[in-house]
Design a protein around this motif. Structure first.
Motif, PDB file in Angstrom:
ATOM      1  N   ASN A 120       2.587   6.524  -6.866  1.00 20.19           N
ATOM      2  CA  ASN A 120       1.579   7.453  -7.389  1.00 20.19           C
ATOM      3  C   ASN A 120       2.022   8.909  -7.230  1.00 20.19           C
ATOM      4  N   GLU A 145       0.830  -1.207   0.000  1.00 18.07           N
ATOM      5  CA  GLU A 145       0.000   0.000   0.000  1.00 18.07           C
ATOM      6  C   GLU A 145       0.867   1.261   0.000  1.00 18.07           C
ATOM      7  N   GLU A 146       1.912   1.247   0.813  1.00 17.61           N
ATOM      8  CA  GLU A 146       2.816   2.395   0.878  1.00 17.61           C
ATOM      9  C   GLU A 146       3.615   2.522  -0.423  1.00 17.61           C
ATOM     10  N   ARG A 158       1.335   4.149  -2.904  1.00 17.98           N
ATOM     11  CA  ARG A 158       1.155   5.563  -2.596  1.00 17.98           C
ATOM     12  C   ARG A 158       2.360   6.379  -3.048  1.00 17.98           C
ATOM     13  N   GLN A 159       3.549   5.895  -2.747  1.00 19.08           N
ATOM     14  CA  GLN A 159       4.770   6.608  -3.124  1.00 19.08           C
ATOM     15  C   GLN A 159       4.944   6.672  -4.641  1.00 19.08           C
TER      16      GLN A 159
END
Length: 53
Positions: A39, A32-33, A36-37
């Motif tokens: 993106n 998930e992280e 996010r990064q």
């Protein structure tokens, strides 16, 4: 920023994304992280590419 500097920044951002995708799993960063990064970095890349036009 002139076109040459912009081109260098775009290439730098592409390398950063590729490096992050390659090493993030080894660092134990959650999927998930990682997403996010990536993106956030892709958003930055899109902004640079829009400036190129």
């Amino acid at each position: 920023m002139n076109q040459e500097e912009l081109k260098k920044e775009i290439e730098k951002k592409k390398r950063l994304i590729a490096d992050y995708v390659r090493i993030a799993p080894a660092l134990g960063i959650s999927p998930e992280e990682q997403e996010r990064q990536v993106n956030l970095m892709l958003d930055d890349l899109v902004k640079l590419l829009k400036q190129k036009k």
